[in-house]
Write a protein that holds these residues in place. Structure first.
Motif: not given
Length: 1105
Positions: A532-542
């Motif tokens: 599985e791929l786990v993406i923590p909160p607030g990890a997304f960036r432009r």
């Protein structure tokens, strides 16, 4: 009053005397030596002995104020400061370096010199060996870095900067420094920005930045106000070097010169090269090489293999191997006596009951000859010569009722090589539906080179010396993952056809960027996901590094190796560059593509560190848990590069239940690269030898080149507790004149530890391997016993005859050392690639044969379509232009109860020098239409009309098409008939048992029943034309015959009585009597039909005229 120049030179002379003859400083002792040891370097290249400085420092430019003469050469520091200005050299230099103006060290020229950093350099003629004088020297000084007043003397000013990737993504934690300021001055923050107070706005200071995993970058500050300046430093991610030019094989005579060339790219650009001869490192000082290796006055012991290695900060890469052949004086490079090359004659040219007859027409080996000049200062030999046909002789073969002309090779010689142009053709289709990928953008490395057609077709000419062809297909609709393929090709110039499978993206899911998100990797029915791929909160960036908090549209597509069909759509070829710079294979546990976009828009998003969790129970091979790594694909090179390792996840609490799954965790940032891989480097490797043949007789003289052979490693074998996967890796290779060697995993102790399925295709046609029912026979399979039993050879239809016979399965049992039965293939150890490539045809190998064996081709002038260099200039050559091959086919429909052989007889038609002379014969068996049991059709090749070899006059080929058996012509395509009528002269058409025409000069098309394709490869031109002929269209492709679509001529055939020979047999035995019988029979049939049909006769008669 003395002039100014005179005063200047007097001052310089005084400075010389003061600097050279004064008493040395106690703190700065003078070095008196024969110079520093080392080799001559190019301008600007530092001495390795002077580069190891702990104190931050740099070299000045080179100075030269004196010329040798009188007492010697004097380069005093006082004179340099006077002449160049006091600011050009620091007050207390750390070191001094001197070189001749030819960039040689004093030791190289054997001169005694004196060096003192605070006084300068001098060389005295009286101290040199007898008969020698000092050379002309220039010097430079090593000075400590310091922040000068022009840069850092403005306390109220400030420098604002940022450190970013080429795409603009900010890089936090970068170490920033100034060129004139030692040490780290600032560190970029979470947004990639930094501040430097005190830097003058107008200083145009050079700002550099460094960060682990990236190459160093530099930018010049630009003033944006009277008190501030800005600078943006761009850092490129470190990339291991990769070869863009490999050394090429050469042939030279003893005493001549040769140049080998090597060029690598990467980030940073590689600057260090090493060369090896037969695996031994060549001394850099002796050969003075860089990217080029020049050898002068060649000796026989310098023959052998050469390769280079290139280095940068990220690692090394090894080039392909080039072979140097050094001919002794008087040794011919090309034996004038041709080698044996057998061609099959028509069946009626042999003795009845004795099988096919073969004729030796000769063959010139396609080998290199020395260039006329003997040396090339450039990377390529402009005047390359090859061993090829110098003279042909005409012969005649007596067959049943006729004489067959043939031209044989009488003499070989060195002549100018034909340019080799490797050609790739193919089609990109969806892996799940086979729909074409229309108008997909094609990238070669990172360069766009075109688009696929409406049918998904593409064509590419491969540049010379290319060894690894990496292509990317980008779907304009965004429904498919970017398809990165490493396509094998034939470097000898033959064309290769590939069908590329594109993987459809998984349906998007919507994520909340403010929360933690988990995406499964690998879902197969009732089986648990592989990870599985786990993406923590607030990890997304432009892309500019700003946080993104909105909804995210995520498409994560997984290639699951537990599904055998997924291997065809897997990206790249599962290779990486190991620590020795060599390409090494990987074994995959799964690959995945990540596409993250802002919901409702096309804006692509990045992430910070995300976790990749792999279930430990999916990895059962010993040592693989520790060796598993996370890799990303470099789309420019098609190579996988390591991102991170995996660590066993610690349980959240000591009371975790035993039945809970244990995961291995790795981390990666999702930025520019979007293809990832869960792989283990594997060292148990072998090569498998495979050959392809024209038919199931497996004659050595009828090997087929340009066949794409694919090997898929399967896991596990029954009874062997390996990984729960259907496949582990895949490889493809193209057969050459000596077959192909495919890399694979193998094991010496347990034969069934690794198994593989091997398939072969030629232009979309599937080839068949040797049978294995009821048990495999060594003579058919091509492998001797007892090794054959150990390999457990099984064709795909071994257990179920209803299955396709398109491949075979084997155990990859590594040959055991000391066992003579396993020493000659078909499996070779990894370090025995050369033995595999050069193995004779008598050595063990696996075999494929073309299914379309009911074909026959005869050329009066011999030509091997898989080796374009075998072309010979002759007016009777089937292919008159070696740079452009035009294939022509006629679609013949047969109305009859069975399939029939159809022959085209091709004579010179209108050219005065070839009129009535044979070009060649073509036989092709008709293929039944699955929708119409009583109809079949044949796609029969004929020689195209056009210019002949001399390019002086066109010839319209006289083509006669005749089916075997009791057949009569009943219809001719109306458009074709009208064209032939409007383009005289007409061909004889009174024989209803055949169809004759003077072949059209125009390409026409499926509406005429004529299929013409022009290509740089004869084989590809024919395969494409056949595919269109089967489909009955001008742009389609099919392997299923459509007998009613796009036909040129129709024959009606009936079975002869049991006591009467077939028409085809009668024509072979007594042509004149058979033709007389045909006329009488057709005349009677026509009269009967005319009385029965009335007015219909007129219309049908016009169609047949």
């Amino acid at each position: 009053m003395a002039s100014l120049p005179t005063l200047l030179w007097l001052c310089v002379a005084a400075a010389h005397l003061a600097g050279a003859r004064g008493t040395p400083d106690a703190e700065e002792p003078t070095v008196t030596a024969w110079g520093l040891e080392g080799s001559s370097l190019r301008p600007g290249q530092p001495s390795p002995a002077l580069e190891d400085w702990e104190e931050a420092s740099e070299w000045t430019s080179w100075f030269n104020v004196d010329h040798p003469g009188g007492d010697g050469d004097f380069e005093s520091l006082a004179a340099i400061r006077f002449y160049y200005g006091p600011a050009r050299v620091c007050p207390r230099p750390l070191a001094l370096e001197a070189r001749t103006t030819d960039w040689a060290l004093p030791s190289d020229v054997g001169e005694r010199v004196h060096l003192n950093p605070t006084r300068g350099f001098w060389c005295l003629n009286r101290e040199q060996p007898r008969g020698r004088s000092c050379s002309n020297y220039h010097v430079r000084f090593r000075c400590p870095l310091g922040c000068g007043p022009n840069t850092c003397g403005c306390p109220d000013h400030i420098l604002l900067g940022s450190v970013v990737t080429p795409s603009g993504h900010p890089l936090p934690g970068a170490r920033v420094s100034l060129r004139d300021w030692p040490g780290t001055v600032a560190t970029s923050d979470a947004h990639g920005t930094f501040r430097m107070p005190g830097v003058c706005a107008s200083s145009r200071a050079n700002v550099s930045a460094q960060m682990d995993g990236f190459s160093a970058g530099m930018a010049q500050a630009q003033a944006n106000s009277s008190m501030s300046a800005v600078a943006t430093v761009v850092l490129n991610k470190l990339e291991k070097p990769y070869l863009v030019k490999h050394p090429e094989s050469r042939v030279r005579e003893a005493g001549q010169n040769v140049t080998f060339c090597c060029k690598a790219s990467g980030t940073p650009m590689p600057k260090k090269y090493s060369w090896f001869h037969n695996g031994t490192l060549l001394d850099r000082r002796t050969h003075r090489y860089g990217a080029h290796l020049e050898l002068h006055g060649l000796r026989p012991d310098q023959a052998g293999t050469y390769h280079c290695k290139a280095w940068n900060d990220a690692g090394a890469v090894r080039s392909g191997t080039a072979r140097l052949t050094v001919l002794a004086p008087g040794q011919p490079a090309c034996d004038p006596r041709p080698q044996e090359h057998l061609i099959k004659l028509p069946d009626d040219c042999g003795q009845p009951g004795r099988g096919p007859t073969y004729l030796d027409v000769g063959l010139c080996p396609d080998t290199l000859c020395p260039s006329p000049a003997g040396s090339s200062p450039r990377c390529g030999d402009a005047g390359s010569r090859c061993c090829s046909v110098r003279r042909l002789e005409s012969r005649k073969v007596h067959c049943s009722g006729y004489t067959l002309p043939v031209k044989i090779v009488a003499e070989c010689g060195c002549q100018k090589c034909l340019p080799l142009r490797g050609l790739i053709r193919g089609r990109v289709v969806a892996a799940d539906s086979s729909e074409p990928l229309r108008f997909a953008r094609i990238l070669l490395g990172r360069e766009p080179i075109g688009f696929t057609s409406y049918q998904g077709d593409f064509t590419l000419e491969v540049a010379p010396s290319t060894q690894r062809l990496v292509m990317t297909f980008v779907d304009p609709s965004g429904q498919f993952v970017d398809t990165v393929r490493v396509l094998p090709f034939d470097p000898r110039g033959a064309g290769v056809y590939h069908e590329v499978k594109a993987m459809r993206k998984k349906a998007p899911i919507i994520l909340d960027a403010r929360q933690s998100n988990t995406i499964s990797l690998g879902e197969m029915g009732e089986e648990a996901p592989l990870g599985e791929l786990v993406i923590p909160p607030g990890a997304f960036r432009r892309a500019d590094g700003q946080p993104y908090t909105g909804a995210v549209e995520a498409q994560v597509t997984f290639v699951d190796p537990r599904n055998l069909t997924s291997a065809a759509a897997a990206p790249s070829d599962l290779r990486f560059v190991d620590a020795d710079g060599e390409l090494a294979p990987l074994r995959t546990y799964g690959m995945f593509s990540v596409d993250l976009r802002a919901a409702g828009s096309a804006e692509q998003l990045h992430t910070g560190l995300v976790a990749v969790r792999v279930a430990a129970d999916q990895i059962r091979m010993p040592g693989h848990v520790e060796a598993l790594k996370l890799w990303s694909l470099n789309p420019d090179t098609g190579l996988w590069e390591e991102e991170s390792g995996f660590q066993r996840e610690r349980p959240a609490s000591r009371r975790a239940r035993r039945e809970e799954r244990v995961f291995l965790v790795g981390n990666v940032e999702i930025r520019e690269r979007r293809l990832f891989n869960l792989d283990v480097p594997e060292r148990r490797r072998c090569f498998v030898k495979v050959r392809a043949y024209a038919n199931d007789k497996f004659s050595p003289s009828e090997q087929v080149e340009g066949v794409v052979v694919t090997l898929v490693n399967l896991e596990p074998a029954p009874g062997f507790s390996a990984n729960p996967r259907a496949w582990g890796r895949f490889d493809s290779a193209v057969t050459g004149p000596n077959g192909a060697c495919l890399p694979a995993f193998c094991d010496a102790d347990r034969p069934d530890a690794y198994t593989a399925v091997v398939t072969a295709t030629l232009g979309g046609e599937e080839l068949e391997p040797a049978p294995s029912r009821p048990r495999p026979l060594p003579a058919a399979v091509g492998v001797a016993q007892p090794y054959l039993d150990r390999l457990a050879y099984r064709r795909t239809d071994h257990d179920d005859p209803a299955l396709k016979r398109s491949g075979f399965r084997i155990n990859l049992a590594k040959p055991r050392p000391g066992d003579p039965s396993e020493a000659n293939g078909p499996v070779y150890p990894w370090r025995s690639l050369r033995e595999c490539q050069e193995a004779p045809v008598t050595a063990s190998h696996f075999r494929f044969a073309r299914v379309e064996a009911d074909k026959y081709e005869y050329n009066v002038v011999p030509f091997r379509e898989g080796a374009p260099a075998s072309w010979t200039g002759d007016l009777l050559a089937w292919w008159p232009n070696p740079q452009e091959f035009r294939a022509c086919f006629l679609k013949v429909k047969i109305q009859g109860p069975q399939e029939y052989m159809v022959r085209s007889h091709n004579l010179g038609g209108t050219h005065p020098r070839t009129q009535g002379q044979l070009y060649g014969l073509r036989d092709s068996r008709s293929v039944r239409d699955p929708q119409r049991p009583s109809s079949s059709a044949a796609c029969v090749e004929f020689k195209c009309s056009g210019m002949l070899f001399d390019q002086r006059q066109v010839d319209r080929t006289l083509v006669t098409v005749m089916p075997q058996g009791s057949c009569r012509r009943v219809a001719v395509n109306g458009l074709l008939q009208d064209y032939l009528t409007r383009h005289p002269p007409p061909a004889p058409s009174d024989d209803l048992a055949a169809f004759s025409m003077l072949a059209p000069l125009d390409p026409l098309g499926h509406n005429y029943g004529v299929y013409t394709v022009t290509d740089q490869s004869p084989r590809l031109a024919k395969e494409i034309a056949i595919g269109r002929c089967f489909d009955g269209s001008s742009d389609g492709f099919s392997r299923e015959m459509k007998a009613d679509a796009g036909t040129a001529v129709t024959f009606q055939c009936r079975e002869p009585t049991a006591d009467r020979p077939s028409l085809f047999q009668r024509l072979l035995e007594s042509p004149s009597a058979a033709l007389g019988d045909i006329r009488r029979e057709m005349g009677q049939a026509s009269r009967v039909q005319a009385r029965a049909s009335g007015p219909l006769r007129t219309r049908r008669g016009r169609a047949q005229q």
